[in-house]
Design an enzyme around this catalytic site. Structure first.
Site, mmCIF file in Angstrom:
data_model
loop_
_atom_site.group_PDB
_atom_site.id
_atom_site.type_symbol
_atom_site.label_atom_id
_atom_site.label_comp_id
_atom_site.label_asym_id
_atom_site.label_seq_id
_atom_site.Cartn_x
_atom_site.Cartn_y
_atom_site.Cartn_z
ATOM 1 N N PRO A 84 0.800 -1.236 0.000
ATOM 2 C CA PRO A 84 0.000 0.000 0.000
ATOM 3 C C PRO A 84 0.825 1.274 0.000
ATOM 4 C CG PRO A 84 -0.989 -1.623 1.449
ATOM 5 C CD PRO A 84 0.327 -2.204 1.003
ATOM 6 N N CYS A 85 0.353 2.244 -0.793
ATOM 7 C CA CYS A 85 1.061 3.515 -0.966
ATOM 8 C C CYS A 85 0.680 4.616 0.023
ATOM 9 C CB CYS A 85 0.828 4.041 -2.384
ATOM 10 S SG CYS A 85 1.412 2.944 -3.686
ATOM 11 N N PRO A 86 -0.576 4.657 0.546
ATOM 12 C CA PRO A 86 -0.979 5.793 1.377
ATOM 13 C C PRO A 86 -0.047 6.137 2.548
ATOM 14 C CG PRO A 86 -2.908 4.533 0.769
ATOM 15 C CD PRO A 86 -1.714 3.745 0.288
#
Length: 446
Positions: free
Chosen positions: A107-109
């Site tokens: 995940p990037c967030p």
């Protein structure tokens, strides 16, 4: 007679696989999927559809644990859940040392400049956990990709911890910021990529070189944009004479599909694209856009801008879900280029080079980590060779404290002293706060 080594089928286990941008690129680079794991059910269905078309009866037999099951080579679920790996072991896949590459787009967030950049304190952060799996699964190589934000000074200590941990596990690792436009993709899309290889293969790894100028948005989309007879397509192609800004897939925490924040929408407008949503079909005869900069794109158009060729990958789900699957993907041509470089290293092709196994991203983190006790500013300066003003050292310590537990005390002479007491990131701890936060927010995680 055995197949030549150069034709050896290299096996990959892919985590946080999304809808398969990286999967397709790795297939094209000569890797065969042992297993793919994805949290989102619709993206997992897309993976199954395409892996089944690619591998057919060669896929591993379906297998189940108490809470997870493999269907057509894909497990739908939280990659960090023990039940997921129990299902893998039941199917005799992802066994320690039995495959070549562990890959994923975690995940990037936690690292995105569009978010809060919580890093190790974000329940979605799986980067450190994924790296830790090298000690469990022992692949020959590791490939992880993420957003550009992870390359920024905010995460220097986080990156240093990752590199140092890989060194301890006898891997040689390197980060590189890659732009999709360097690999034929008509979009900027910078991605921060980590490649790590076991020491025997690392000297043979070379980052892929840029492959020339990409086509423009207009050149890429001419056929689809004019498919329904829109008379303005030639003029539009002439206006759309540059590559696209980064396609933004968005997350489940936000509304329907569109092409990004305000700044991105302005860039799209200059290309004659209405970025306020996604169209169901291309414009037809007589279409005009008096109140908009031009037509909206369809999901199929965005697929081309992400590097998929027409018809080579099928997507399941409704329009918004399909768009998010496409928009959040690692462009297949970039994954292919990196995959080919890793494959070449695993074959020990080319001339070996000495690699820097001890790259310094954050010498202050190193000074704190290597100390047995509290260290003062003067001791940090001696250890690092850096002469920092008090306010700059305070800022750097403050950044580190976002991802590490930093204890601060005043010594007898009145000087502040610092000590690292642990990494906040989830790496598999049974008592980590991630478990409760993940359960509470699962429906919004993408």
């Amino acid at each position: 007679m055995a197949a030549p080594e150069s034709r050896k089928p290299f096996k990959v286990v892919e985590i946080c696989a999304g809808a398969g941008g990286q999967a397709l690129g790795l297939m094209q680079a000569g890797f065969t999927h042992e297993l793919a794991i994805e949290l989102d059910p619709t993206a997992a269905d897309t993976l199954r559809l395409n892996l089944r078309a690619k591998y057919g009866s060669a896929l591993k037999q379906d297998s189940a644990s108490a809470e997870a099951k493999i269907v057509d080579g894909v497990i739908t679920g939280d990659v960090a859940a023990p039940a997921v790996w129990e299902a893998a072991y039941n199917a005799n896949v992802a066994m320690s040392g039995d495959f070549d590459l562990l890959a994923g787009g975690v995940p990037c967030p936690p690292f995105s400049v569009a978010g809060k950049q919580l890093g190790a304190e974000d329940e979605r952060d799986l980067f450190a956990w994924a790296v830790q799996q090298c000690d469990v699964l022992k692949p020959s190589a590791l490939l992880l990709e993420n957003v550009r934000g992870l390359s920024m000074p905010r995460f220097a200590g986080y990156r240093q911890n990752i590199l140092d941990r890989l060194i301890e596990m006898k891997y040689v690792a390197e980060w590189r910021l890659l732009h999709a436009s360097d690999f034929g993709v008509p979009q900027l899309r910078p991605r921060f990529v980590l490649v790590a290889l076991k020491e025997e293969f690392a000297p043979y790894f070379h980052w892929p070189e840029p492959q020339g100028e990409p086509p423009t948005v207009g050149e890429t989309l001419r056929e689809l944009m004019g498919a329904r007879g829109w008379e303005g397509v030639d003029a539009w192609v002439e206006k759309a004479n540059d590559i696209a800004p980064t396609v933004v897939g968005g997350s489940k925490k936000h509304g329907g599909a569109d092409l990004g924040p305000t700044r991105a929408k302005r860039a799209w407008a200059q290309l004659g694209v209405d970025a306020m949503g996604i169209a169901n079909e291309a414009p037809g005869p007589g279409a005009d856009f008096k109140d908009a900069p031009g037509p909206k794109l369809t999901t199929e158009m965005v697929q081309l801008l992400q590097g998929w060729k027409p018809g080579e990958w099928q997507f399941t789900g409704l329009k918004t879900s399909r768009y998010r699957q496409v928009g959040n993907a690692f462009p297949p041509p970039v994954a292919k280029a990196v995959g080919l470089a890793i494959r070449s290293a695993l074959l020990k092709e080319g001339e070996p080079v000495d690699r820097d196994v001890d790259a310094a991203h954050d010498p202050i983190y190193r000074a704190l980590r290597n100390a047995d006790d509290f260290v003062t500013a003067a001791q940090i300066a001696r250890a690092t060779g850096l002469e920092l003003e008090a306010h700059e050292l305070e800022r750097r310590i403050s950044l580190l404290s976002k991802d590490f537990n930093i204890e601060i005390r005043t010594n007898k002479s009145g000087a502040a002293a610092f000590k690292i007491n642990g990494f906040k990131a989830f790496v598999g701890q049974a008592d980590h706060v991630r478990h409760d936060l993940f359960s509470q927010n699962k429906s919004k995680i993408s």
